[in-house]
Scaffold this active site. Structure first.
Site: not given
Ligand code: ACO
Length: 332
Positions: A116, A257, A287
């Site tokens: 990224c 980003h 993204n």
């Molecule tokens: N739909 C529904 N539920 C989902 C989904 C989905 N698409 N994805 C995950 N869940 C569930 C999980 O399984 C979890 O369930 P559980 O509580 O039963 O275990 C629940 O939702 C909550 O998960 P969290 O991890 O607490 O949710 P969070 O608020 O952290 O959001 C997210 C998740 C959006 C992935 C966040 O952690 C995030 O944005 N992380 C950064 C990821 C990212 O941006 N990566 C790329 C950036 S780096 C780059 O650009 C290369």
């Protein structure tokens, strides 16, 4: 510190594929909901490049627009740097495909991989060739076909990413207060396993087994990435202001980003700038990895949000871990 010249952005362009993948579409593919995706990430839809085309296709479209906007021929380009994590193939470099695609007969080029942060790192590397006087026209492109490495049965990753490309042209300016003024970059390789694609490289070359084990897709620990990205992008955005004796008041535009709206909001808050100064398009494109910042910059220009003399901050955080920011004064 800049050399004899500063490197300024003199043209911008973007390319987004036509096809839209909406949250409603994803609801039919995995166990997710529009509400979950919007509230957790800010994304409503993303673009998907058709099969049979690679990242170079989007990079070439953006590069052609740059030539058009600037009114120059392809043989005026000296150097092409393409940042991508989804090159058309392992080699040759996507930059070579772009060079051929636009007919930049005098140019050399290479790809730069920093996930990224790829575009930011490429921008600064390109600027150094301009600052030293080695080159007068450097094309810096961020392009990713993320859909080519996403598992569309994995709800934790497939909702986040989209395809797209953006490009800028860097040229020398004599005014030391215009163009790239400063940058701040960091990596922490200990974070590598939090966001990576394990298959296809020299460690795990492609086999039936690596395909069966889905090793050619993005693997991530979303919580770990989020925990890293929020403070890192906020810190590096605030720190570049501090080390230049600036405050949020001085900044005309912040182009972060686009990984998650909550990460963007945290960084803007830390810098002390209001929503009206933040470029956000994650709702429409998700993204696009190396594409996010040049696409955001291009839209800001198209919408008339930048004028000559404006200060802007670019910032990113992502796989590696990598993170960084850049400070520019707009010169066109
Ligand atoms: N739909 C529904 N539920 C989902 C989904 C989905 N698409 N994805 C995950 N869940 C569930 C999980 O399984 C979890 O369930 P559980 O509580 O039963 O275990 C629940 O939702 C909550 O998960 P969290 O991890 O607490 O949710 P969070 O608020 O952290 O959001 C997210 C998740 C959006 C992935 C966040 O952690 C995030 O944005 N992380 C950064 C990821 C990212 O941006 N990566 C790329 C950036 S780096 C780059 O650009 C290369």
């Amino acid at each position: 510190m800049p050399g004899r010249w500063n490197a300024a952005v003199t043209a911008v362009a973007k390319y987004l594929p036509e096809r839209r993948l909406t949250n409603a579409d994803l609801e039919k593919m995995v166990d997710t909901s529009d509400e979950w995706i919007r509230t957790r990430t800010g994304i409503r839809e993303r673009r998907i490049l058709e099969k049979g085309l690679g990242s170079s296709h989007m990079a070439i479209q953006a590069a052609r627009q740059i030539l058009d906007h600037r009114g120059i021929g392809p043989d005026e380009i000296d150097l092409i740097i393409v940042s991508t994590v989804t090159p058309d193939m392992m080699f040759p470099a996507t930059a070579c495909l772009v060079q051929d695609g636009i007919g930049a007969k005098r140019a050399w080029g290479f790809d730069l991989s920093a996930a990224c942060c790829g575009f930011l790192y490429a921008l600064v590397v390109g600027a150094k060739f301009v600052e030293t006087g080695a080159h007068r026209k450097v094309l810096v492109i961020g392009a990713d076909k993320m859909s080519s490495i996403i598992d569309y049965t994995d709800r934790e990753t497939c909702v986040l990413f989209g395809d797209g490309a953006g490009a800028v042209l860097l040229e020398p300016v004599e005014d030391p207060e215009t163009g790239l003024l400063d940058f701040l970059f960091q990596v922490d390789g200990a974070g590598g396993k939090s966001l990576y694609m394990p298959g296809g490289g020299s460690l795990n070359p492609s086999t039936h087994e690596t395909v069966d084990q889905k090793m050619h897709f993005v693997h991530q620990d979303g919580r770990a990435v989020f925990k890293f990205a929020v403070p890192s992008m906020a810190d590096v955005s605030a720190e570049i202001l501090r080390q230049n004796n600036l405050t949020g008041e001085d900044v005309a535009l912040f182009i972060p980003h686009q990984a998650n709206l909550r990460i963007i909001d945290a960084a803007a808050r830390r810098m002390g700038i209001g929503d009206d100064k933040v470029v956000v398009n994650i709702d429409r494109y998700g993204n696009t990895t190396c594409g996010t910042i040049p696409i955001g910059l291009t839209e800001a220009v198209e919408e008339g949000r930048l004028k000559k003399g404006d200060l802007l901050v670019l910032a990113s955080a992502g796989a590696g871990f990598t993170w960084g920011s850049a400070l520019l004064r707009w010169g066109i």
